[in-house]
Design an enzyme around this catalytic site. Structure first.
Site, mmCIF file in Angstrom:
data_model
loop_
_atom_site.group_PDB
_atom_site.id
_atom_site.type_symbol
_atom_site.label_atom_id
_atom_site.label_comp_id
_atom_site.label_asym_id
_atom_site.label_seq_id
_atom_site.Cartn_x
_atom_site.Cartn_y
_atom_site.Cartn_z
ATOM 1 N N HIS A 70 106.759 23.351 109.242
ATOM 2 C CA HIS A 70 106.985 23.747 107.660
ATOM 3 C C HIS A 70 106.662 24.980 107.449
ATOM 4 C CE1 HIS A 70 103.781 20.007 109.170
ATOM 5 N NE2 HIS A 70 104.982 19.846 109.538
ATOM 6 N N TYR A 133 93.499 27.601 107.767
ATOM 7 C CA TYR A 133 94.486 28.688 106.773
ATOM 8 C C TYR A 133 93.921 28.775 105.329
ATOM 9 C CZ TYR A 133 97.069 24.070 106.327
ATOM 10 O OH TYR A 133 96.738 22.208 106.485
#
Length: 468
Positions: A70, A133
């Site tokens: 992604h 993240y």
């Protein structure tokens, strides 16, 4: 196995902007502790100050869980809170490195900074792995997302656990091959004041690439209360503010004062807020009028401002606002000459028509030609010069307006003695409308822009080139 006792250190990869970070992890009989993201230390070591706004965690209970590839329109700082992963990153940005691949393992002692447009994927190598993240934008349905198939033959990622034995979603398995991926475009550079003399020079300098957007006030009104939502600002990298109120004398009137403050301060404040909140580099063009002109030397960037009139006051206020933006260039200039009506064209016309002008001879400075100003702005951006204020004019011996007028007469084949020098007070003695006070010394020190590697143009050479 998590490695203890590392020194915080970045390691660039084969993909531009993708950087692996070794993290210090401190362990004892109770477990371990680490500073997963520490802004002050990491930015000092070279991590972009990317301004995260969200912290996400993906928990994976089985070995072989595979997610990706992604690429989102934001930056990410990826780390592992528990477990270990094999990571794969593919550059999906338009440009020469499109399709480049980098792989490595991450554990709690190693993280990676993933820039916007680089595809991110991972496969868990231990059970109960927590993948975390930080991102510097919120998910939006209006954003553009790019994906690549985990099994793409061109990327040829050597997954430790073959994909036919791994756990992955049907959606990830159906992503397109590299040949069918539309590259992630560059972030946009927005040029305000595109129809002004500097705006036209910037069009010539920056060109018509897809990532350059030129707008006028009719296209984007800085006074609009909807400015913050007028664009998806996270898709913008740079704003060049070439728009300003520049009617120096009219600014001394009631209506002009209002208009000058609205354009040069209120509008700039709104623009600065947009830049600050979205990590945008803001380029702002300033003026010698922020100084009072009483020094007996050239003005440096760090000299205190002391404007004499309304126009200078608004420019000084705008400079202060822009200086609060982390990524900013204040480009201070003087005596701008470009495409359109200006002093040089007026003098050339008077010479041709046989008119002998009276021109002030007690204001000293240097001309700045808009093509050089545009070139200097492009230089600061393309070389990633340190942020801050830069003086930018032509180089060479300073001159008075009368000196320049005489040179224009000479270069156009007329007698320079036809120009009569007068003082500023004499020149404006019969004025019936308000007149702005002018700094007598407008000479700007050019050491900083020269040290940045910019090739300065001599004032005399630039004037001759302009007239020819």
């Amino acid at each position: 196995m998590t490695e203890y006792g590392k020194t915080l250190a970045p390691s660039p990869t084969s993909i531009p902007g993708l950087v692996v970070w070794e993290l210090p992890v401190h362990g004892d009989n109770r477990g371990w502790f680490k500073e997963n993201w520490q802004r002050e230390k990491m930015t000092a070591a070279g991590l972009p100050d990317f301004g995260p706004v969200q912290n996400n965690i993906s928990f994976n209970d089985a070995v072989g869980t595979t997610r990706g590839i992604h690429a989102e329109p934001w930056d990410k700082f990826v780390s592992v809170a528990a477990g270990r992963i094999f990571g794969a990153w593919v550059d999906l940005r338009e440009g020469p490195t499109f399709g480049a691949v980098f792989t490595c393992e991450l554990d709690p002692s190693r993280a990676i900074f993933v820039p916007r447009g680089v595809g991110n994927a991972y496969q868990t190598l231990e059970p109960d792995t927590a993948y975390t993240y930080l991102v510097n934008d919120h998910w939006s349905p209006d954003a553009s997302y790019t994906f690549l198939n985990l099994a793409d033959e061109t990327a040829a990622i050597a997954w430790p656990i073959p994909l036919d034995q791994a756990e992955l979603s049907a959606k990830d398995a159906a992503h397109p091959r590299l040949a069918d991926v539309t590259p992630v475009p560059q972030r946009t550079t927005l040029v305000l004041g595109a129809n002004g003399q500097l705006g036209r020079a910037l069009r010539t300098e920056l060109g018509d690439a897809a990532h350059i957007e030129y707008v006028t006030r009719a296209d984007l009104d800085l006074a609009s209360p909807t400015l913050a939502s007028a664009r998806r600002w996270r898709d913008y990298d740079t704003i060049v503010n070439a728009a300003a109120y520049t009617a120096v004398d009219a600014a001394e009137t009631v209506d002009g004062r209002r208009d000058a403050w609205a354009a040069n301060v209120t509008g700039v404040a709104a623009l600065s807020r947009v830049a600050r909140e979205n990590g945008i580099t803001l380029v702002h063009v300033s003026s010698d009028y922020v100084f009072d002109g009483v020094l007996d030397r050239a003005y440096r960037e760090d000299d205190p401002v002391c404007p004499l009139g309304v126009y200078g006051q608004t420019k000084a206020a705008g400079d202060a606002l822009v200086s609060a933006v982390p990524r900013h260039y204040v480009v201070r200039t003087s005596w701008v000459i470009g495409d359109g009506k200006n002093f040089v064209r007026t003098m050339a016309s008077l010479a041709e028509r046989g008119v002998d002008p009276r021109v002030v001879d007690d204001q000293i400075g240097r001309l700045t030609f808009t093509d050089d100003l545009a070139r200097g702005i492009h230089h600061l951006l393309s070389t990633h010069a340190p942020f801050g204020t830069y003086n930018l004019t032509s180089s060479g011996e300073p001159a008075s307006w009368a000196d320049i007028a005489r040179r224009v007469f000479e270069l156009t084949g007329h007698d320079p003695a036809r120009v009569t020098g007068v003082s500023t007070d004499e020149y404006f003695a019969s004025a019936t409308a308000p007149v702005a006070p002018r700094p007598r010394n407008s000479v700007l020190d050019l050491a900083r822009i020269g040290a940045s590697g910019f090739d300065l143009t001599d004032q005399g050479d630039a004037l001759a080139r302009y007239l020819n």
